[in-house]
Design a protein around this motif. Structure first.
Motif, PDB file in Angstrom:
ATOM      1  N   ALA A 161     -16.908 -37.739 -37.449  1.00 52.07           N
ATOM      2  CA  ALA A 161     -18.253 -37.846 -36.612  1.00 52.07           C
ATOM      3  C   ALA A 161     -19.416 -37.360 -37.170  1.00 52.07           C
ATOM      4  N   THR A 195     -20.881 -39.055 -40.101  1.00 49.87           N
ATOM      5  CA  THR A 195     -21.849 -40.427 -39.758  1.00 49.87           C
ATOM      6  C   THR A 195     -23.362 -39.894 -39.927  1.00 49.87           C
ATOM      7  N   LEU A 253     -25.405 -33.542 -34.666  1.00 49.16           N
ATOM      8  CA  LEU A 253     -24.091 -33.833 -34.580  1.00 49.16           C
ATOM      9  C   LEU A 253     -23.070 -32.805 -34.571  1.00 49.16           C
ATOM     10  N   VAL A 273     -20.600 -33.260 -31.420  1.00 49.20           N
ATOM     11  CA  VAL A 273     -19.338 -33.171 -31.220  1.00 49.20           C
ATOM     12  C   VAL A 273     -18.963 -31.978 -30.529  1.00 49.20           C
TER      13      VAL A 273
END
Length: 532
Positions: free
Chosen positions: A214, A217, A236, A241
């Motif tokens: 994740a 990305t 992120l 996250v």
């Protein structure tokens, strides 16, 4: 006998009356303070955001897509399942606060510390830690001095050699990949272990891998969203996250909290749908001074072009320096005074002086920093290191007092039980006392940092510049801060546009940062109290 009973009854009646009056006086005073503060905040926020300048259709759209669904779903959950309501609100709050901190972290990696430097030092620390673990496996084969010398050699050698070797490589991965490995992977390790509650080793590994993927990305999403790979990866890692891992882990531990996710989705989805709707319908939003340009621009002589970006970066560096200096010193002093120091006149004298130092005006600490660091030690004025050291002196008594209170809250029976198992004093402090007191210590430190970030007088006394046009890049660089920038707009650039635009916008940003830091402290305190 009757007279005595009458006196007792009259005394009780008078005591109850006085107590009731006193209680309502306190309530009135509290309500007056809250209302006065709310009026002031509304007045300042109105000048900074100017919500009434938006089109009526803009207000109506967000009212229908965000306000109404939030009130309906929130009201239903509040009556039917208050725990789920609180969980959903905590998810939204965590995402909002962590996003703000992610913005500050992204600022550091974009303009202050390059990702390759960060990656090289993280790699050096990882190698040093691995070496220490390997040496500790030979604890029964090697004498203590040999293990100590070996561990010290591994740590020093790794920190001295690895960063230079990594930064001298002709080719290394992209910034997004390096941040994913050095920032996202440790975060995913912690978050994955929490999210995979009772899922076994395989489930934990999958959760950690999902977190790393994740974060990775961001290398693709950043350019697509026109924000860059570095900010997207940091966002992120620090916000998305951890929030997702917290939500998944909480639901796995307590499936009854799932309706709270619907409440969080209603708020987030309503905000996104409303933003897309006003964009498609062409409704103009508020003509706010507090916009993206204000947060990412430097100072200007005109209020319309003035920004807070260098001051925000300076405040972040100052707080990192203050935390690095005040936390170990304050906690170390608290541990010594509570666990080791004897109860005599000297220690009582120290206790009294620490309490008195906590109430000394901040300008006195500015004079102390000027006299000690600048005049006596000959250091340059207004740098990150001198400003951080001066503010660290300011909050050091507060950190010591809060840490001592947290240590005192640990029941003495736990210490005695540890001693009864044969543990030494240091083992008891390290394994029993400090883990139990750490939430309280961290709460007090965050509140102290909240005071330091809003101080202006100490920075003025050490010669920190009011206005900077670029971010500091080293501890020896000149630094400004948000309070100094707002002070400069209100004094040196005193004009109606600055009073009505830049100053309120700067105050709102500073208040948001302070409230976010205090909210983290409140959450930690409540969680600590609930676990007692």
């Amino acid at each position: 006998m009757a007279t005595r009973e009458n006196v007792i009854e009259d005394f009780g009646h008078v005591s109850r009356t006085v107590g009731t009056v006193f209680r309502y006086l306190l309530l009135a005073a509290t309500l007056f303070g809250i209302v006065a503060l709310a009026v002031l905040l509304v007045y300042v926020a109105n000048d900074a955001i100017q919500p009434l300048t938006a089109d009526p259709g803009w207000h109506l759209t967000f009212f229908l897509t965000l306000v109404v669904p939030t009130l309906v779903v929130g009201g239903y959950l509040l009556r039917a399942d208050a725990a789920s309501f609180r969980f959903g609100a905590s998810v939204v709050g965590l995402l909002a606060v962590s996003t703000m901190f992610a913005g500050g972290a992204a600022m550091i990696f974009v303009d202050i510390v390059s990702p390759v430097v960060w990656f090289s030092y993280v790699l050096a620390l990882a190698i040093a830690l691995a070496g220490v673990v390997v040496i500790e496996r030979f604890d029964r084969r090697l004498p203590f001095l040999a293990r100590f010398a070996g561990a010290g050699g591994v740590i020093v050698g790794s920190l001295l050699l690895v960063p230079g070797l990594v930064q001298a490589l002709p080719v290394y991965p992209t910034d997004g990949i390096m941040l994913t490995l050095s920032l996202g992977a440790p975060v995913a390790l912690v978050v994955g272990r929490y999210a995979a509650a009772e899922a076994g080793r395989r489930g934990t590994l999958l959760a950690i891998l999902a977190g790393v993927v994740a974060v990775g990305t961001g290398e693709v999403l950043g350019p697509l969203l026109a924000v860059g790979a570095v900010p997207a990866t940091v966002l992120l890692s620090v916000a998305v996250v951890p929030t997702g891992g917290y939500a998944v882990g909480a639901v796995r531990r307590n499936p009854g909290l799932r309706p709270g996710l619907a409440f969080a989705a209603t708020i987030l989805g309503g905000a996104l749908v409303g933003a897309a709707a006003v964009e498609a319908l062409g409704f103009a939003g508020p003509q706010s001074w507090l916009d993206w340009g204000f947060l990412t621009s430097a100072h200007s002589g005109t209020a319309a072009d003035a920004g807070l970006y260098p001051a925000i970066g300076g405040s972040i560096l100052l707080m990192v320096t203050v935390a690095a200096l005040s936390f170990p010193l304050g906690v170390g002093a608290a541990v010594y005074l509570e666990e080791y120091a004897p109860d005599n006149r000297f220690t009582r004298f120290i206790d009294v002086n620490i309490s008195n130092l906590a109430g000394v005006p901040s300008v006195v600490y500015g004079l102390l920093g000027l006299g000690v660091f600048v005049t006596y030690l000959g250091q340059p004025t207004g740098t990150v290191l001198i400003g951080g050291a001066t503010l660290a002196l300011l909050i050091l008594p507060i950190v010591i007092i809060s840490a001592r209170e947290a240590l005192r809250s640990v029941p003495n029976e736990m210490r005695q039980a540890s001693y009864g198992m044969g543990a030494t004093r240091w083992q008891t402090i390290k394994n029993v006392v400090l883990p139990r007191a750490f939430p309280g210590i961290l709460t007090g430190t965050i509140l102290a940092l909240g005071r330091a970030i809003g101080e202006t007088a100490p920075l003025i006394m050490i010669g920190a510049p009011n206005v900077l046009f670029s971010l500091p890049t080293a501890l020896s660089s000149k630094v400004s801060a948000m309070p100094l920038q707002v002070y400069a707009w209100a004094s040196l650039f005193a004009s109606e546009p600055f009073y009505q635009a830049a100053v309120p916008a700067g105050v709102v940003v500073l208040l948001i940062v302070l409230l976010s830091m205090n909210s983290v402290a409140i959450v930690l305190r409540n969680k600590y109290q609930n676990n007692q």
